[in-house]
Design an enzyme around this catalytic site. Structure first.
Site, PDB file in Angstrom:
ATOM      1  N   HIS A 139       4.196   6.582  15.310  1.00 38.56           N
ATOM      2  CA  HIS A 139       5.517   6.047  14.924  1.00 38.56           C
ATOM      3  C   HIS A 139       5.430   5.181  13.664  1.00 38.56           C
ATOM      4  CE1 HIS A 139       6.667   6.400  19.439  1.00 38.56           C
ATOM      5  NE2 HIS A 139       7.154   7.434  18.777  1.00 38.56           N
TER       6      HIS A 139
ATOM      7  N   ASN B   6       9.570  18.884   9.695  1.00 43.96           N
ATOM      8  CA  ASN B   6       8.719  18.408  10.795  1.00 43.96           C
ATOM      9  C   ASN B   6       8.421  19.626  11.667  1.00 43.96           C
ATOM     10  OD1 ASN B   6       7.452  17.208  12.933  1.00 43.96           O
ATOM     11  ND2 ASN B   6       9.157  15.883  13.516  1.00 43.96           N
TER      12      ASN B   6
ATOM     13  N   GLY C   1       9.226   8.927  23.403  1.00 45.68           N
ATOM     14  CA  GLY C   1       7.934   8.318  23.094  1.00 45.68           C
ATOM     15  C   GLY C   1       8.212   6.882  22.693  1.00 45.68           C
TER      16      GLY C   1
ATOM     17  N   ILE D 164      16.421   4.752  22.559  1.00 47.80           N
ATOM     18  CA  ILE D 164      16.667   3.783  23.633  1.00 47.80           C
ATOM     19  C   ILE D 164      16.855   2.384  23.053  1.00 47.80           C
ATOM     20  CG2 ILE D 164      15.658   2.684  25.674  1.00 47.80           C
ATOM     21  CD1 ILE D 164      14.164   5.314  26.211  1.00 47.80           C
TER      22      ILE D 164
ATOM     23  N   ARG E  99       6.323  15.829   7.632  1.00 47.58           N
ATOM     24  CA  ARG E  99       5.833  14.826   8.573  1.00 47.58           C
ATOM     25  C   ARG E  99       4.568  15.356   9.238  1.00 47.58           C
ATOM     26  NH1 ARG E  99       7.077  14.004  14.692  1.00 47.58           N
ATOM     27  NH2 ARG E  99       6.159  11.961  15.060  1.00 47.58           N
TER      28      ARG E  99
ATOM     29  N   GLU F 294      13.272   7.841   9.875  1.00 47.09           N
ATOM     30  CA  GLU F 294      11.956   8.298   9.448  1.00 47.09           C
ATOM     31  C   GLU F 294      12.043   9.319   8.323  1.00 47.09           C
ATOM     32  OE1 GLU F 294       9.258   8.455  13.310  1.00 47.09           O
ATOM     33  OE2 GLU F 294      11.366   8.767  13.806  1.00 47.09           O
TER      34      GLU F 294
ATOM     35  N   ARG G  14       5.294  10.162  29.852  1.00 46.91           N
ATOM     36  CA  ARG G  14       3.909   9.725  29.695  1.00 46.91           C
ATOM     37  C   ARG G  14       3.684   8.436  30.462  1.00 46.91           C
ATOM     38  NH1 ARG G  14       4.467  10.005  23.364  1.00 46.91           N
ATOM     39  NH2 ARG G  14       4.743  12.246  23.064  1.00 46.91           N
TER      40      ARG G  14
END
Length: 397
Positions: A179, A10, A211, A330, A90, A385, A240
């Site tokens: 995502h 990545n 994110g 989270i 990725r 992922e 964000r």
């Protein structure tokens, strides 16, 4: 030792994450991070078999290439070089061009670069990492896995903005979503947990990290998602803003703000950090809230309320609901945040299993609440992922 190991890369603008993944189990046998590329203190750190190590990256430029060359040393040192059968990259943005994983060649790299207008910080960096890996591992087949690909099944009513059609036809402005590999993985794991075919399952997947995004998944396919043209829209996040009246941008520009100031504020100084005035980290928010910090308490309330609103709104995209999936750093670990989101959804009839919610943390999956009226559950599913990237690379191989 398995002969189906995949090196997952990545590549970021100033970093390079990597892991050697067992495509059968999803376990990372080697993982690490190169960071601070372009600076004097560029470095790499890694972990293998529980042992950690690090080094500096010496060189004035092209730290991505140097980091990939160091990767060769590492996979040789740990006896993995003959076990790695493919490399999976990725890629954040595939636009409408890429709807599935593809095998890499220079033409594909150029097409990823050509999409840089849609993800300027990411796609250029992905191309650098791809070329470095192709140069250093010329004998290995390499594949690109796109964050946006899973969402290419959204119907036009979900991805079309209420704007002039010419903005879509000329500039590709539409909802893309992100995502995707995470939402894809956890929905399939959740279906297994409920012993239902994914093709007959409906979930609302809630990926909460620095994110964050929500995805409505019907019969195994993405039918709507909260992130849009960029990862800025949707939920409030670490730094964000999430959904915002676009008129605010014009207002700030008229007040003398520069375009750079506006978008730095919305991307890097909003969210948990902006509302709390304290930190972008959810753990810090929860700790400060326990100590009575008003800004942290408000940030917690805004975040959990917005997540609940998105979950409730996505019932409109589904015919039925089997489960609400919590995932991401989270979503998997912050019990008070999960609990408050479910409380905000009290109209849906979810009843928390407090013991199960306590246990479903730190890598543990589990059903944490049930809704008798809906016949649905809320569950925690740790995401992986890298496993998706490894599996999809092996499938094409």
């Amino acid at each position: 030792m398995s002969n189906s190991y995949v090196l997952v890369i990545n590549s970021g603008s100033s970093s390079l994450k990597f892991a050697v993944i067992d495509s059968n189990t999803g376990d990372a046998v080697l993982s690490g991070l190169g960071e601070c590329f372009g600076l004097d203190d560029a470095r790499m750190s890694w972990k293998c078999s529980g042992e950690k190590a690090s080094c500096t990256i010496q060189g004035e430029n092209n730290h991505h290439q140097l980091a990939v060359e160091k990767l060769v040393e590492l996979v040789k040192t740990y006896g993995l070089i003959d076990e790695v059968v493919a490399i999976g990259h990725r890629v954040v943005h595939g636009g409408e061009k890429f709807t599935k994983t593809v095998k890499l060649d220079e033409k594909i790299v150029q097409e990823v670069e050509a999409l840089s207008d849609l993800a300027p910080l990411h796609n250029k960096a992905h191309a650098i990492g791809m070329r470095a890996a192709m140069h250093t591992f010329p004998e290995l087949p390499q594949f690109a896995v796109f964050d946006t690909a899973f969402h290419q099944t959204m119907p036009p009513k979900a991805y079309t903005g209420g704007i002039a059609k010419s903005l879509y036809t000329e500039f590709g402005i539409r909802r893309y979503g992100f995502h995707g590999t995470s939402h894809y993985f956890v929905s399939r794991e959740a279906a297994k947990m409920l012993n239902k075919p994914i093709e007959q399952s409906s979930f609302i997947s809630v990926h909460l990290g620095n994110g964050a995004s929500v995805c409505a998944i019907k019969d195994g396919q993405s039918v709507d998602t909260s992130m849009g043209f960029t990862p800025l829209s949707g939920l409030m996040m670490g730094t964000r803003c999430g959904d915002l009246d676009p008129g605010i941008i014009e207002f700030l520009l008229k007040k003398g703000w520069t375009q750079e100031q506006v978008f730095n504020s919305l991307n890097k100084a909003s969210g948990f950090l902006g509302v709390s005035g304290l930190t972008s980290d959810a753990r810090g928010i929860l700790e400060a809230m326990d100590q009575g910090h008003e800004g942290a308490t408000l940030a917690f309330q805004v975040f959990t309320y917005r997540v609940a609103k998105y979950i409730a709104s996505y019932l409109a995209a589904l015919d039925s609901l089997d489960g609400i999936i919590f995932t991401g750093g989270i979503g998997e670990n912050a019990l008070p945040i999960r609990r408050e989101i479910l409380r905000n959804l009290k109209i849906l009839g979810f009843v928390e299993d407090e013991q199960a919610n306590e246990q479903a943390r730190f890598g543990n999956a589990g059903i944490i609440a049930r809704s008798e009226p809906l016949g649905a559950v809320a569950l925690v599913v740790p995401t992986n992922e890298e496993f998706v990237i490894a599996q999809q690379s092996i499938e094409l191989l």
